[in-house]
Write an enzyme that holds these catalytic residues in place. Structure first.
Site, PDB file in Angstrom:
ATOM      1  CG  ASP A 161      32.778   4.562 -19.898  1.00  0.00           C
ATOM      2  OD1 ASP A 161      33.995   4.525 -20.207  1.00  0.00           O
ATOM      3  OD2 ASP A 161      31.931   3.796 -20.387  1.00  0.00           O
ATOM      4  CB  CYS A 167      33.029   4.975 -23.507  1.00  0.00           C
ATOM      5  SG  CYS A 167      32.531   4.871 -25.245  1.00  0.00           S
ATOM      6  N   GLY A 168      34.646   2.563 -23.623  1.00  0.00           N
ATOM      7  CA  GLY A 168      35.335   1.342 -24.032  1.00  0.00           C
ATOM      8  C   GLY A 168      35.637   1.342 -25.519  1.00  0.00           C
ATOM      9  CB  THR A 169      33.571   1.016 -28.429  1.00  0.00           C
ATOM     10  OG1 THR A 169      32.391   1.724 -28.004  1.00  0.00           O
ATOM     11  CG2 THR A 169      33.457  -0.447 -28.039  1.00  0.00           C
ATOM     12  N   GLY A 170      34.341   4.074 -27.616  1.00  0.00           N
ATOM     13  CA  GLY A 170      34.177   5.433 -28.146  1.00  0.00           C
ATOM     14  C   GLY A 170      32.831   5.611 -28.822  1.00  0.00           C
ATOM     15  CB  ILE A 171      30.536   3.149 -30.367  1.00  0.00           C
ATOM     16  CG1 ILE A 171      31.630   2.715 -31.347  1.00  0.00           C
ATOM     17  CG2 ILE A 171      29.185   3.180 -31.068  1.00  0.00           C
ATOM     18  CD1 ILE A 171      31.510   1.265 -31.798  1.00  0.00           C
ATOM     19  N   GLY A 172      29.563   4.596 -27.745  1.00  0.00           N
ATOM     20  CA  GLY A 172      28.467   5.090 -26.889  1.00  0.00           C
ATOM     21  C   GLY A 172      28.591   6.586 -26.652  1.00  0.00           C
ATOM     22  CG  HIS A 205      36.370  16.393 -45.369  1.00  0.00           C
ATOM     23  ND1 HIS A 205      36.147  15.486 -46.377  1.00  0.00           N
ATOM     24  CD2 HIS A 205      37.611  16.912 -45.609  1.00  0.00           C
ATOM     25  CE1 HIS A 205      37.194  15.446 -47.200  1.00  0.00           C
ATOM     26  NE2 HIS A 205      38.102  16.297 -46.738  1.00  0.00           N
ATOM     27  CG  ASN A 206      33.083  15.341 -40.865  1.00  0.00           C
ATOM     28  OD1 ASN A 206      33.861  14.455 -40.522  1.00  0.00           O
ATOM     29  ND2 ASN A 206      32.410  15.276 -42.002  1.00  0.00           N
ATOM     30  NE  ARG A 213      34.772  19.013 -51.707  1.00  0.00           N
ATOM     31  CZ  ARG A 213      35.994  19.546 -51.734  1.00  0.00           C
ATOM     32  NH1 ARG A 213      36.161  20.821 -52.030  1.00  0.00           N
ATOM     33  NH2 ARG A 213      37.051  18.805 -51.446  1.00  0.00           N
ATOM     34  CG  HIS A 214      34.498  20.201 -46.929  1.00  0.00           C
ATOM     35  ND1 HIS A 214      34.084  18.922 -47.212  1.00  0.00           N
ATOM     36  CD2 HIS A 214      35.728  20.335 -47.489  1.00  0.00           C
ATOM     37  CE1 HIS A 214      35.025  18.305 -47.916  1.00  0.00           C
ATOM     38  NE2 HIS A 214      36.024  19.143 -48.105  1.00  0.00           N
TER      39      HIS A 214
HETATM   40  C1  RB5 Z   1      31.160  -0.209 -20.849  1.00  0.00           C
HETATM   41  O1  RB5 Z   1      31.238  -1.563 -20.594  1.00  0.00           O
HETATM   42  C2  RB5 Z   1      31.025   0.047 -22.340  1.00  0.00           C
HETATM   43  O2  RB5 Z   1      29.816  -0.450 -22.801  1.00  0.00           O
HETATM   44  C3  RB5 Z   1      31.164   1.515 -22.659  1.00  0.00           C
HETATM   45  O3  RB5 Z   1      32.372   1.982 -22.169  1.00  0.00           O
HETATM   46  C4  RB5 Z   1      31.165   1.897 -24.130  1.00  0.00           C
HETATM   47  O4  RB5 Z   1      32.096   1.137 -24.853  1.00  0.00           O
HETATM   48  C5  RB5 Z   1      29.867   1.977 -24.802  1.00  0.00           C
HETATM   49  O5  RB5 Z   1      29.768   2.309 -25.982  1.00  0.00           O
END
Ligand code: RB5
Length: 144
Positions: free
Chosen positions: A8, A65-70, A98-99, A133-134
Protein backbone atom coordinates in the site's frame (compact mmCIF):
# COMPACT_ATOMS: atom_id res chain seq x y z
CA UNK A 1 11.38 -18.43 -8.88
CA UNK A 2 8.29 -16.36 -9.68
CA UNK A 3 7.54 -13.70 -7.11
CA UNK A 4 4.51 -11.43 -6.74
CA UNK A 5 5.23 -8.24 -4.81
CA UNK A 6 2.88 -5.51 -3.61
CA UNK A 7 2.35 -2.73 -1.11
CA UNK A 8 0.00 0.00 0.00
CA UNK A 9 1.12 3.64 0.19
CA UNK A 10 2.83 3.10 3.57
CA UNK A 11 4.87 0.22 2.21
CA UNK A 12 5.50 1.77 -1.19
CA UNK A 13 8.95 3.22 -0.55
CA UNK A 14 10.23 0.04 1.07
CA UNK A 15 8.77 -2.02 -1.78
CA UNK A 16 10.72 0.03 -4.31
CA UNK A 17 13.95 -0.46 -2.33
CA UNK A 18 13.48 -4.21 -1.86
CA UNK A 19 12.52 -4.52 -5.53
CA UNK A 20 15.73 -2.78 -6.56
CA UNK A 21 17.68 -5.30 -4.48
CA UNK A 22 15.78 -8.36 -5.75
CA UNK A 23 16.17 -7.26 -9.36
CA UNK A 24 19.93 -7.77 -9.02
CA UNK A 25 19.18 -11.48 -8.41
CA UNK A 26 17.76 -14.17 -10.64
CA UNK A 27 14.05 -13.73 -9.77
CA UNK A 28 11.06 -13.35 -12.05
CA UNK A 29 9.18 -10.55 -10.27
CA UNK A 30 5.76 -9.06 -10.96
CA UNK A 31 4.89 -5.81 -9.19
CA UNK A 32 1.19 -5.57 -8.24
CA UNK A 33 1.57 -1.94 -7.10
CA UNK A 34 0.76 0.42 -5.55
CA UNK A 35 2.78 2.88 -7.60
CA UNK A 36 2.75 6.01 -5.44
CA UNK A 37 2.39 7.45 -1.95
CA UNK A 38 -1.30 8.15 -2.55
CA UNK A 39 -3.40 6.50 0.12
CA UNK A 40 -4.93 3.14 -0.77
CA UNK A 41 -6.26 0.08 1.07
CA UNK A 42 -3.73 -2.65 1.84
CA UNK A 43 -6.56 -5.17 1.57
CA UNK A 44 -6.87 -4.86 -2.19
CA UNK A 45 -3.21 -5.52 -3.01
CA UNK A 46 -2.97 -8.29 -0.40
CA UNK A 47 -6.00 -10.00 -1.92
CA UNK A 48 -4.62 -9.83 -5.47
CA UNK A 49 -1.15 -11.09 -4.56
CA UNK A 50 -2.46 -13.80 -2.21
CA UNK A 51 -4.95 -15.11 -4.78
CA UNK A 52 -2.23 -15.19 -7.46
CA UNK A 53 0.06 -17.19 -5.14
CA UNK A 54 -2.78 -19.49 -4.04
CA UNK A 55 -3.67 -20.18 -7.70
CA UNK A 56 -0.06 -21.25 -8.29
CA UNK A 57 0.74 -18.41 -10.67
CA UNK A 58 3.63 -17.39 -8.39
CA UNK A 59 5.91 -19.37 -6.09
CA UNK A 60 5.94 -16.69 -3.39
CA UNK A 61 4.45 -13.32 -2.50
CA UNK A 62 5.97 -10.35 -0.69
CA UNK A 63 3.69 -7.67 0.77
CA UNK A 64 4.46 -4.42 2.55
CA UNK A 65 2.25 -1.95 4.39
CA UNK A 66 3.03 0.40 7.30
CA UNK A 67 3.46 -2.38 9.83
CA UNK A 68 3.15 -5.50 7.67
CA UNK A 69 0.34 -6.60 9.96
CA UNK A 70 -2.70 -5.61 7.87
CA UNK A 71 -1.17 -7.32 4.84
CA UNK A 72 -0.58 -10.45 6.90
CA UNK A 73 -4.09 -10.56 8.35
CA UNK A 74 -5.67 -10.02 4.93
CA UNK A 75 -3.45 -12.47 3.02
CA UNK A 76 -4.04 -15.19 5.60
CA UNK A 77 -7.78 -15.08 4.84
CA UNK A 78 -7.04 -16.69 1.47
CA UNK A 79 -7.06 -20.52 1.58
CA UNK A 80 -3.63 -21.94 0.83
CA UNK A 81 -1.81 -18.83 2.01
CA UNK A 82 0.58 -18.97 4.94
CA UNK A 83 1.65 -15.36 5.35
CA UNK A 84 4.42 -14.56 7.82
CA UNK A 85 4.90 -11.10 9.27
CA UNK A 86 8.66 -10.85 9.74
CA UNK A 87 10.86 -8.21 11.35
CA UNK A 88 14.10 -10.10 12.02
CA UNK A 89 16.51 -12.51 10.37
CA UNK A 90 15.85 -15.41 12.73
CA UNK A 91 12.12 -15.40 11.96
CA UNK A 92 12.77 -15.03 8.22
CA UNK A 93 14.62 -18.35 8.22
CA UNK A 94 12.47 -20.08 10.84
CA UNK A 95 9.16 -19.39 9.11
CA UNK A 96 10.43 -21.02 5.93
CA UNK A 97 11.93 -24.02 7.76
CA UNK A 98 8.96 -24.57 10.09
CA UNK A 99 5.86 -23.03 8.47
CA UNK A 100 6.63 -23.26 4.74
CA UNK A 101 5.27 -19.69 4.54
CA UNK A 102 4.47 -18.65 0.99
CA UNK A 103 3.88 -14.94 1.63
CA UNK A 104 6.24 -12.59 3.48
CA UNK A 105 4.92 -9.36 4.96
CA UNK A 106 7.04 -6.47 6.26
CA UNK A 107 6.45 -2.98 7.65
CA UNK A 108 7.62 0.04 5.71
CA UNK A 109 7.33 2.17 8.85
CA UNK A 110 9.44 -0.31 10.81
CA UNK A 111 12.22 -1.73 8.67
CA UNK A 112 15.05 -0.05 6.81
CA UNK A 113 16.17 -0.98 3.31
CA UNK A 114 19.10 -3.19 4.29
CA UNK A 115 17.29 -5.28 6.90
CA UNK A 116 14.17 -5.68 4.75
CA UNK A 117 16.27 -6.74 1.75
CA UNK A 118 18.25 -9.21 3.86
CA UNK A 119 15.04 -10.63 5.34
CA UNK A 120 13.54 -11.03 1.86
CA UNK A 121 16.70 -12.71 0.54
CA UNK A 122 16.93 -15.14 3.46
CA UNK A 123 13.22 -15.93 3.24
CA UNK A 124 13.45 -16.55 -0.52
CA UNK A 125 16.52 -18.79 -0.31
CA UNK A 126 15.51 -20.95 2.65
CA UNK A 127 13.71 -24.22 1.88
CA UNK A 128 11.05 -25.84 4.01
CA UNK A 129 12.69 -28.43 6.28
CA UNK A 130 10.28 -31.23 5.24
CA UNK A 131 10.68 -32.77 8.71
CA UNK A 132 7.66 -34.86 9.65
CA UNK A 133 6.64 -32.72 12.62
CA UNK A 134 6.71 -29.51 10.61
CA UNK A 135 4.84 -31.07 7.68
CA UNK A 136 2.22 -32.42 10.10
CA UNK A 137 1.70 -28.95 11.57
CA UNK A 138 1.47 -27.27 8.17
CA UNK A 139 -1.08 -29.93 7.18
CA UNK A 140 -3.15 -29.00 10.25
CA UNK A 141 -3.13 -25.35 9.14
CA UNK A 142 -4.24 -26.34 5.65
CA UNK A 143 -7.03 -28.58 6.99
CA UNK A 144 -8.62 -25.84 9.07
C1 RB5 B 1 -1.88 2.74 6.70
O1 RB5 B 1 -1.94 3.91 7.42
C2 RB5 B 1 -1.62 1.56 7.62
O2 RB5 B 1 -2.70 1.38 8.48
C3 RB5 B 1 -1.34 0.30 6.84
O3 RB5 B 1 -0.27 0.53 5.98
C4 RB5 B 1 -0.95 -0.93 7.63
O4 RB5 B 1 0.10 -0.65 8.53
C5 RB5 B 1 -2.03 -1.69 8.26
O5 RB5 B 1 -1.81 -2.72 8.90
Amino acid sequence: MKIAIGSDHAGFELKEKVLKHLKTKDYDITDFGTDSLESCDYNDVAKEVAHAVARGEFDRGILMCGTGIGMSIQANKIPGIRAAHVQDMFSAEATRLHNDSNVLTMGGRILGEDLASAIAETWLTTDFSYQERHQRRVNKIEKL
